[in-house]
Design an enzyme around this catalytic site. Structure first.
Site, PDB file in Angstrom:
ATOM      1  N   VAL A 155       0.820  -1.219   0.000  1.00 62.99           N
ATOM      2  CA  VAL A 155       0.000   0.000   0.000  1.00 62.99           C
ATOM      3  C   VAL A 155       0.854   1.269   0.000  1.00 62.99           C
ATOM      4  CG1 VAL A 155      -1.597   1.306   1.446  1.00 62.99           C
ATOM      5  CG2 VAL A 155      -1.944  -1.117   1.119  1.00 62.99           C
ATOM      6  N   MET A 156       1.844   1.332   0.914  1.00 69.76           N
ATOM      7  CA  MET A 156       2.636   2.559   1.052  1.00 69.76           C
ATOM      8  C   MET A 156       3.596   2.746  -0.126  1.00 69.76           C
ATOM      9  SD  MET A 156       1.599   4.184   3.676  1.00 69.76           S
ATOM     10  CE  MET A 156       2.835   5.321   4.289  1.00 69.76           C
ATOM     11  N   ALA A 168       9.542  -3.740   8.239  1.00 76.79           N
ATOM     12  CA  ALA A 168      10.716  -3.534   9.098  1.00 76.79           C
ATOM     13  C   ALA A 168      11.254  -4.881   9.562  1.00 76.79           C
ATOM     14  CB  ALA A 168      10.305  -2.698  10.310  1.00 76.79           C
ATOM     15  N   SER A 192       4.666   9.376   7.513  1.00 72.97           N
ATOM     16  CA  SER A 192       3.377   9.242   8.197  1.00 72.97           C
ATOM     17  C   SER A 192       2.249   9.801   7.347  1.00 72.97           C
ATOM     18  CB  SER A 192       3.397   9.990   9.534  1.00 72.97           C
ATOM     19  OG  SER A 192       2.128   9.887  10.144  1.00 72.97           O
ATOM     20  N   GLY A 193       1.093   9.170   7.497  1.00 79.14           N
ATOM     21  CA  GLY A 193      -0.084   9.677   6.794  1.00 79.14           C
ATOM     22  C   GLY A 193      -0.944   8.571   6.229  1.00 79.14           C
ATOM     23  N   GLY A 194      -0.486   7.322   6.420  1.00 80.94           N
ATOM     24  CA  GLY A 194      -1.270   6.200   5.896  1.00 80.94           C
ATOM     25  C   GLY A 194      -1.311   6.218   4.379  1.00 80.94           C
ATOM     26  N   LYS A 206       9.944   9.097  14.243  1.00 77.15           N
ATOM     27  CA  LYS A 206       8.711   8.458  13.743  1.00 77.15           C
ATOM     28  C   LYS A 206       8.172   7.477  14.782  1.00 77.15           C
ATOM     29  CE  LYS A 206       5.361   7.303  10.967  1.00 77.15           C
ATOM     30  NZ  LYS A 206       4.905   6.007  11.211  1.00 77.15           N
ATOM     31  N   HIS A 236       6.528   9.558  17.329  1.00 79.00           N
ATOM     32  CA  HIS A 236       5.279  10.036  16.702  1.00 79.00           C
ATOM     33  C   HIS A 236       4.199   8.976  16.873  1.00 79.00           C
ATOM     34  CE1 HIS A 236       2.490   9.772  13.279  1.00 79.00           C
ATOM     35  NE2 HIS A 236       2.558  11.079  13.168  1.00 79.00           N
ATOM     36  N   ASN A 237       4.558   7.737  16.569  1.00 78.22           N
ATOM     37  CA  ASN A 237       3.573   6.656  16.669  1.00 78.22           C
ATOM     38  C   ASN A 237       3.152   6.411  18.115  1.00 78.22           C
ATOM     39  OD1 ASN A 237       3.926   6.439  13.957  1.00 78.22           O
ATOM     40  ND2 ASN A 237       4.248   4.233  13.949  1.00 78.22           N
ATOM     41  N   GLU A 243       0.750   8.883  18.851  1.00 85.86           N
ATOM     42  CA  GLU A 243      -0.441   8.445  18.100  1.00 85.86           C
ATOM     43  C   GLU A 243      -1.216   7.398  18.912  1.00 85.86           C
ATOM     44  OE1 GLU A 243       0.349   7.234  13.907  1.00 85.86           O
ATOM     45  OE2 GLU A 243      -0.433   5.290  14.525  1.00 85.86           O
ATOM     46  N   ARG A 277      -3.490  -1.969  24.679  1.00 92.35           N
ATOM     47  CA  ARG A 277      -3.632  -2.859  23.517  1.00 92.35           C
ATOM     48  C   ARG A 277      -3.352  -4.301  23.940  1.00 92.35           C
ATOM     49  NH1 ARG A 277      -1.699   0.178  17.906  1.00 92.35           N
ATOM     50  NH2 ARG A 277      -2.578   2.205  18.426  1.00 92.35           N
ATOM     51  N   ARG A 297      14.153   1.381  51.744  1.00 96.40           N
ATOM     52  CA  ARG A 297      15.373   0.812  51.144  1.00 96.40           C
ATOM     53  C   ARG A 297      16.504   0.757  52.165  1.00 96.40           C
ATOM     54  NH1 ARG A 297      17.656   3.898  47.254  1.00 96.40           N
ATOM     55  NH2 ARG A 297      18.613   2.167  46.142  1.00 96.40           N
ATOM     56  N   HIS A 324      20.616   0.819  51.988  1.00 92.86           N
ATOM     57  CA  HIS A 324      20.903   1.463  50.695  1.00 92.86           C
ATOM     58  C   HIS A 324      21.276   2.934  50.851  1.00 92.86           C
ATOM     59  CE1 HIS A 324      19.934  -1.976  48.246  1.00 92.86           C
ATOM     60  NE2 HIS A 324      18.812  -2.161  48.922  1.00 92.86           N
TER      61      HIS A 324
HETATM   62  C1  6PG Z   1       1.459   6.682  10.336  1.00 90.73           C
HETATM   63  C2  6PG Z   1       1.085   5.449  11.091  1.00 90.73           C
HETATM   64  C3  6PG Z   1       1.630   4.236  10.398  1.00 90.73           C
HETATM   65  C4  6PG Z   1       1.035   2.943  10.942  1.00 90.73           C
HETATM   66  C5  6PG Z   1       1.694   2.586  12.242  1.00 90.73           C
HETATM   67  C6  6PG Z   1       0.778   2.137  13.321  1.00 90.73           C
HETATM   68  O1  6PG Z   1       2.082   7.541  10.947  1.00 90.73           O
HETATM   69  O2  6PG Z   1       1.128   6.783   9.156  1.00 90.73           O
HETATM   70  O3  6PG Z   1       1.615   5.494  12.377  1.00 90.73           O
HETATM   71  O4  6PG Z   1       3.005   4.271  10.436  1.00 90.73           O
HETATM   72  O5  6PG Z   1      -0.324   2.995  10.992  1.00 90.73           O
HETATM   73  O6  6PG Z   1       2.574   1.570  11.898  1.00 90.73           O
HETATM   74  O7  6PG Z   1       0.951   0.809  13.517  1.00 90.73           O
HETATM   75  P1  6PG Z   1       0.347  -0.082  14.638  1.00 90.73           P
HETATM   76  O8  6PG Z   1      -0.811   0.638  15.256  1.00 90.73           O
HETATM   77  O9  6PG Z   1      -0.093  -1.282  13.875  1.00 90.73           O
HETATM   78  O10 6PG Z   1       1.458  -0.353  15.576  1.00 90.73           O
END
Ligand code: 6PG
Length: 631
Positions: free
Chosen positions: A173-174, A242, A294-296, A349, A352-353, A356, A452, A607, A613
């Site tokens: 996809v990417m 990865a 990033s951005g799907g 990144k 960032h995630n 997210e 999760r 401690r 300690h």
């Molecule tokens: C992004 C997303 C993208 C992907 C992540 C999330 O910034 O476009 O973060 O990189 O959706 O890998 O992955 P998981 O939620 O599956 O860990």
């Protein structure tokens, strides 16, 4: 492809050039139209041009060729009498020359037949005298018929395929979306997808076939041919999973690449692996860019946020292309920047995630509480979120959550049919282990990873809900009175998530000497990426290396005013049976960080009690360590 048809006046350059341009679907330019007025006047008066006259003309043509190449190519008809002139026009490896060579008398007759042209037939001899035998390209004898000349030229061009500017490996996809984005922005791209019999066959070719509007795509299943199709130094973007797949792909690529070639890893690789790979390619004289994207799918196709790190020389090789395909910030600047050395692009990144994950989890917690505690319908929750999204709380994740709450399938809310087990690919957990390694408090974002994990234990959750008689209790009282508090709590939970993530980034940057620019990192996250938001705009203009984000203007006030609301909401949720891991960790984290006299004295006493300690004393500023015989 760029094609230049050369020859002295009267050889038919314009006719052949226009036909070729039509066939190749490229714009056609007549070199005569690029002469400055003085040159035209001189030629019209019957005086031949000298080398000095030709300098501005050749420069204008070279500029036009360069500009055209970025847009996909052009055909130019131009006398280019001397090799020195041709040299000036040689702006690209993708330039092909066709030289029209003919008998003087034939040309003379043709010139006499021409009208409305400033070149006088009498100047032909001067042009023929100036003409130098070309050092490169195809010489075309103009005595043939126009059809023959056209066919011969086309055959020559086909035998000299152009070199592509970039290669993309991996048509998932990417990879596919980024390749099409590049092609759309005028970058000729070679596509490669491995061949796996019965599983992955003709994948790259399918992408080319499905996108006939792009004539600048070439498909390959043979890695060597793919590499050979690229302009040197080569630029290759890997968009593959990865982990081990990246090293395996590098093992296959490195032996067939050359010094100064560039390889980019645009996936979500672990940053320490990327550090190692930068060093590995450096040893082979090549450049490596670990690059967060990033951005799907939609972002990759239309404009992602791009986070390249690693080799700065390598970045310079693709800076222009990345700028063209990336999202743009509110000032129109590309959402891409050179992040820093080593794996820093993948590191940011990863964080960032992690942010997210935290942002997603807070929204999930609110959806649950509003629907099953406050008895809101999905539509009502969607409406509340949409309303918030009109103001400073606007964010991409809020927007899509408002949207998905309305999505129906056969009349039913799709959301209610989605199994409540959240997946993860690694970036959230890697951020947590990195935070632990660097001793950075990370509980709110850590809880998004843990949540999760807990969600994955579905069977146990179902069984335990019976065993322990768990039910959500309805909140008494009006939603209206709670809504302003929920909004303030949400806003503060987001501030905390961002503070946690940025603090980790700052600490790692300082320790590794990366010197990351966080205003710039926040800027490239204001558009294109998944955590783009109004808050990110604030961070991009307010971030300071010396002051905590909590203390910056506009944020400080919310930290003060919102914390009772966040605590109240968390308390309400917990007492009504709702797990709110990120919001409750958030308020704990905040209170922990703003408490002057903490409970850690008790820990130190314990401690020292059981393990000698030692501890330091408040009444002894020297920092000396004490031990007490407690028993
Ligand atoms: C992004 C997303 C993208 C992907 C992540 C999330 O910034 O476009 O973060 O990189 O959706 O890998 O992955 P998981 O939620 O599956 O860990």
């Amino acid at each position: 492809m760029l094609v230049i048809v050369t020859g002295v006046s009267g050889t038919g350059k314009t006719t052949l050039g226009s036909l070729l341009a039509e066939k190749l679907r490229l714009p056609f330019y007549d070199g005569d139209h690029f002469h400055p007025a003085e040159n035209i006047a001189k030629m019209s008066a019957g005086h031949p041009l000298d080398d000095v006259d030709r300098i501005p003309w050749l420069q204008a043509l070279a500029d036009k060729l360069e500009e055209s190449e970025l847009k996909g190519g052009a055909v130019l008809a131009c006398s280019a009498l001397k090799n020195a002139y041709r040299e000036k026009l040689s702006v690209s490896e993708n330039l092909r020359w066709i030289h029209m060579i003919g008998d003087r008398d034939l040309i003379w007759d043709r010139m006499l037949a021409r009208q409305n042209h400033y070149m006088k037939a009498g100047m032909l001899d001067s042009q023929i005298a100036t003409w130098e035998k070309p050092l490169t390209g195809h010489e075309l004898d103009i005595s043939g018929t126009p059809e023959e000349l056209f066919e011969e030229s086309l055959n020559y061009l086909k035998s000299q395929p152009m070199k592509m500017k970039m290669g993309v490996i991996g048509m998932g996809v990417m990879g596919k979306s980024l390749a099409l984005n590049l092609a759309e922005k005028g970058v000729p791209v070679s596509l490669y997808n491995r061949f796996v019999a019965g599983k992955e066959e003709g994948i790259a070719l399918k992408v080319v076939d499905e996108n006939p509007e792009f004539s600048n795509l070439l498909a390959f299943e043979d890695l060597q041919k793919f590499v050979d199709s690229l302009e040197k130094p080569r630029r290759i973007l890997m968009m593959i999973p990865a982990g081990a797949a990246i090293d395996a792909q590098l093992d296959a690529l490195i032996p067939i690449l050359e010094k100064d070639d560039l390889v980019i890893d645009g996936g979500n690789s672990f940053y320490l692996d990327s550090d190692r790979r930068v060093a590995r390619l450096h040893e082979s004289g090549m450049h490596f860019l670990p690059m967060g994207v990033s951005g799907g799918e939609e972002g990759a196709r239309k404009g992602p946020s791009i986070m390249p790190g690693g080799n700065a020389e390598g970045y310079a090789m693709v800076e222009d292309f990345l700028g063209r395909i990336s999202a743009k910030d509110k000032n129109g600047k590309p959402c891409v920047t050179y992040v820093g050395p080593g794996g820093s692009g993948h590191f940011i990144k990863m964080v960032h995630n992690s942010i997210e994950y935290g942002e997603m989890q807070v929204l999930a917690e609110l959806v649950h509480l509003l629907r099953f505690g406050f008895d809101c319908s999905a539509e009502q929750v969607s409406e509340i979120f949409s309303e918030w999204g009109k103001g400073e709380l606007k964010s991409f994740l809020l927007e899509i959550t408002a949207d998905l709450l309305l999505f129906k399938e056969n009349g039913d809310l799709l959301l209610d049919n989605i199994l409540d087990q959240a997946g993860q690919k690694g970036t959230g957990a890697w951020s947590l282990t990195t935070a632990l390694e660097y001793g950075i408090p990370y509980s709110p974002l850590a809880e998004s990873v843990n949540a999760r994990g807990v969600s994955g234990e579905k069977a146990m959750r179902v069984a335990f809900s019976q065993t322990f008689k768990h039910e959500f209790a309805k909140v008494e009282g009006a939603l209206e009175s709670w809504l302003p508090k929920i909004k303030a709590a949400y806003s503060l939970a987001r501030i905390i998530n961002h503070e946690v993530g940025f603090r980790l980034m700052k600490t790692v940057s300082d320790t590794k000497g990366w010197n990351l620019n966080f205003n710039e990192i926040a800027r490239i996250w204001t558009n294109g990426c998944i955590i783009r938001s109004g808050l990110m705009e604030t961070i991009s203009s307010n971030y300071s290396d010396s002051v905590s984000f909590f203390e910056t203007s506009g944020v400080k006030e919310q930290v003060i005013s919102g914390r009772k609301d966040l605590a109240a909401l968390v308390g309400l949720g917990l007492t009504h049976g709702f797990a709110l891991p990120v919001m409750s960790a958030g308020i704990n984290y905040l209170l922990g960080r703003i408490t002057a006299e903490s409970s850690a004295s008790v820990i130190q006493a314990q401690r020292d009690y059981f393990g000698a300690h030692t501890y330091q004393r408040k009444d002894d500023p020297s920092g000396k360590f004490y031990h007490t015989n407690w028993i």
